[in-house]
Scaffold this motif. Structure first.
Motif, PDB file in Angstrom:
ATOM      1  N   ARG A 175     -31.317  18.544   4.177  1.00 60.34           N
ATOM      2  CA  ARG A 175     -31.856  19.623   5.019  1.00 60.34           C
ATOM      3  C   ARG A 175     -31.214  19.609   6.404  1.00 60.34           C
ATOM      4  NH1 ARG A 175     -37.967  18.303   3.856  1.00 60.34           N
ATOM      5  NH2 ARG A 175     -36.958  16.267   3.840  1.00 60.34           N
ATOM      6  N   CYS A 185     -41.182  15.539  -1.157  1.00 58.11           N
ATOM      7  CA  CYS A 185     -42.372  16.000  -0.436  1.00 58.11           C
ATOM      8  C   CYS A 185     -43.554  16.307  -1.349  1.00 58.11           C
ATOM      9  CB  CYS A 185     -42.092  17.254   0.401  1.00 58.11           C
ATOM     10  SG  CYS A 185     -40.819  17.011   1.618  1.00 58.11           S
ATOM     11  N   GLU A 191     -46.738  13.690   0.070  1.00 54.16           N
ATOM     12  CA  GLU A 191     -47.130  13.650   1.477  1.00 54.16           C
ATOM     13  C   GLU A 191     -48.157  14.727   1.803  1.00 54.16           C
ATOM     14  OE1 GLU A 191     -44.026  13.306   0.403  1.00 54.16           O
ATOM     15  OE2 GLU A 191     -43.459  11.373   1.271  1.00 54.16           O
ATOM     16  N   CYS A 209     -45.746  15.690   6.243  1.00 54.08           N
ATOM     17  CA  CYS A 209     -44.522  16.454   6.027  1.00 54.08           C
ATOM     18  C   CYS A 209     -44.092  17.126   7.324  1.00 54.08           C
ATOM     19  CB  CYS A 209     -44.752  17.537   4.982  1.00 54.08           C
ATOM     20  SG  CYS A 209     -43.960  17.212   3.438  1.00 54.08           S
ATOM     21  N   CYS A 264     -42.666  14.588   9.728  1.00 57.31           N
ATOM     22  CA  CYS A 264     -41.366  14.167   9.215  1.00 57.31           C
ATOM     23  C   CYS A 264     -40.315  15.235   9.493  1.00 57.31           C
ATOM     24  CB  CYS A 264     -41.479  13.887   7.716  1.00 57.31           C
ATOM     25  SG  CYS A 264     -39.917  13.755   6.850  1.00 57.31           S
ATOM     26  N   ILE A 265     -40.665  16.459   9.196  1.00 59.28           N
ATOM     27  CA  ILE A 265     -39.680  17.526   9.317  1.00 59.28           C
ATOM     28  C   ILE A 265     -39.364  17.825  10.779  1.00 59.28           C
ATOM     29  CG2 ILE A 265     -41.010  19.693   9.331  1.00 59.28           C
ATOM     30  CD1 ILE A 265     -38.147  18.838   7.003  1.00 59.28           C
ATOM     31  N   ARG A 320     -36.869  15.361  11.825  1.00 60.63           N
ATOM     32  CA  ARG A 320     -35.549  15.654  11.264  1.00 60.63           C
ATOM     33  C   ARG A 320     -34.857  16.779  12.023  1.00 60.63           C
ATOM     34  NH1 ARG A 320     -34.752  13.779   5.806  1.00 60.63           N
ATOM     35  NH2 ARG A 320     -36.515  12.487   5.177  1.00 60.63           N
TER      36      ARG A 320
HETATM   37 FE1  FES Z   1     -41.991  16.291   3.532  1.00 57.40          FE
HETATM   38 FE2  FES Z   1     -40.296  14.692   4.983  1.00 57.40          FE
HETATM   39  S1  FES Z   1     -41.984  14.149   3.729  1.00 57.40           S
HETATM   40  S2  FES Z   1     -40.506  16.836   5.000  1.00 57.40           S
END
Ligand code: FES
Ligand code: 5AD
Length: 346
Positions: A281, A313, A316, A321, A324-325, A328
């Motif tokens: 991603r 995902c 989670e 999520c 986490c996102i 990222r």
């Molecule tokens: Fe879902 Fe990373 S765990 S975006």
């Protein structure tokens, strides 16, 4: 080749030959240049923002039998579920409190939900959360149904074209599905006034580089508001179980070229891309994508929305999520944005 990329970036136009050459390129430096141009075009339009959408996968029942898809009706081993009106609203409530201002209702083509029910679900979400956009992704319907969804308040509609080549389309779908009806749907959705998403899988069985060129020329012509591009990933319970996944590089090249040809499009860094590479991603964002769609479905059904193998995902909570996102997105050098994030200029 860099001068061709420059030209496409400036004019937003490309010939089939040029696109074919870029898709077939194997020089990593040229790819990097392509991705950097796509990033730049994205930044000019969206200023480094990456929009987050809350995805609610509300049913995995499907009357269709697409050969690639794990929830096809012939998969008798799929455990089926559907969420009721209240459960869907519960997902929205959770999503809203986390900050989401777009809800994407996605499902198989499930006759259980009549148009009346879909309209009721959409209008209760819009009534409860008037500052949110609602996106539907529930497949091919008659124009009248699309009109009703729109009039009940739905803002956007996702319907990937899957492939712009009619013959290829027939190899991915059973005989009762038609390319022409798919195209009819996309045209109707646009005319009705939805922000419309098209898109495709990269590396689907029997796809050629020439097919991908046709996809790009279709996208350049149709100018969708959203473009979903992810790698094909096999699913063990489908006729395509034995095929290979699409390639990360090819997926990124398609994302980048789509960005150059449809500069204002909202393009997700897809879950499928994140599934075939741990940094997929982030790489998508670096190649011109600007949307991520974390999952808001209840944890109990997550694993059941099983389109392809090893989907990420699924274990989670939505909040996990999201955290986490967000990390990222920031680590890739972008700014997560939870607002409605309509297509710029729409
Ligand atoms: Fe879902 Fe990373 S765990 S975006
Ligand atoms: N691999 C990757 N993507 C898939 N989709 C369905 N099955 C697969 C698969 N095996 C995609 C299709 C569909 C979207 C909801 O998911 O492109 O339009």
């Amino acid at each position: 080749m860099k001068n061709i990329i420059e030209k496409i970036k400036k004019t937003r136009l490309a010939t089939g030959e040029e696109l074919l050459m870029l898709l077939k390129n194997t020089d990593g430096e040229i790819d990097e240049y392509l991705f950097s141009c796509a990033r730049e075009v994205c930044r000019e339009n969206y200023n480094g923002k990456v929009y987050l959408r809350g995805l609610i996968e509300f049913t995995n029942y499907c009357k269709n039998d697409c050969l690639y898809c794990g929830i096809r009706r012939s998969n008798k081993n799929a455990k089926r579920y559907r969420l009721g009106h209240e459960e869907i609203l519960e997902c929205c409530k959770n999503g809203y409190s986390l900050g989401f201002r777009t809800f994407v209702l996605q499902g198989g083509e499930d006759g259980f939900y009549s148009d009346d029910m879909i309209c009721e679900i959409v209008s209760s979400i819009k009534k409860e959360y008037p500052d949110c956009a609602v996106t539907l992704s529930i497949g091919e319907k008659p124009r009248e149904s699309y009109e009703r969804y729109f009039n009940s308040g739905a803002d956007r509609y996702l319907l990937r074209h899957e492939t712009a080549n009619k013959e290829h389309y027939s190899k991915l779908h059973p005989p009762e599905m038609s390319f022409d009806n798919r195209m009819r749907c996309l045209k109707d959705l646009k005319e009705i006034g939805f922000q419309v998403g098209a898109g495709l899988m990269v590396g689907s069985p029997f796809q050629t580089a020439e097919n991908l060129v046709e996809d790009l020329l279709f996208l350049a012509d149709f100018q969708p508001d959203m473009i979903g591009i992810g790698p094909f990933i096999p699913h063990g319970e489908t006729p395509f179980a034995g095929f290979e996944s699409g390639k990360v590089r090819d997926t990124l090249a398609m994302v980048a070229l789509s960005r150059l040809l449809v500069p204002k499009a909202l393009i997700p860094a897809t879950t499928a891309l994140g599934t075939i590479h741990p940094k997929g991603r982030e790489m998508g964002l670096n190649a011109g994508a600007n949307v991520v769609m974390p999952n808001l479905s209840p944890l109990g059904v997550r694993k059941l929305y099983d389109l392809y193998e090893n989907k990420i995902c699924t274990g989670e909570e939505a909040a996990e999520c999201l955290a986490c996102i967000k990390g990222r997105i920031a680590s890739a050098g972008f700014e997560a944005d939870m607002s409605r994030g309509d297509r710029c200029g729409f």
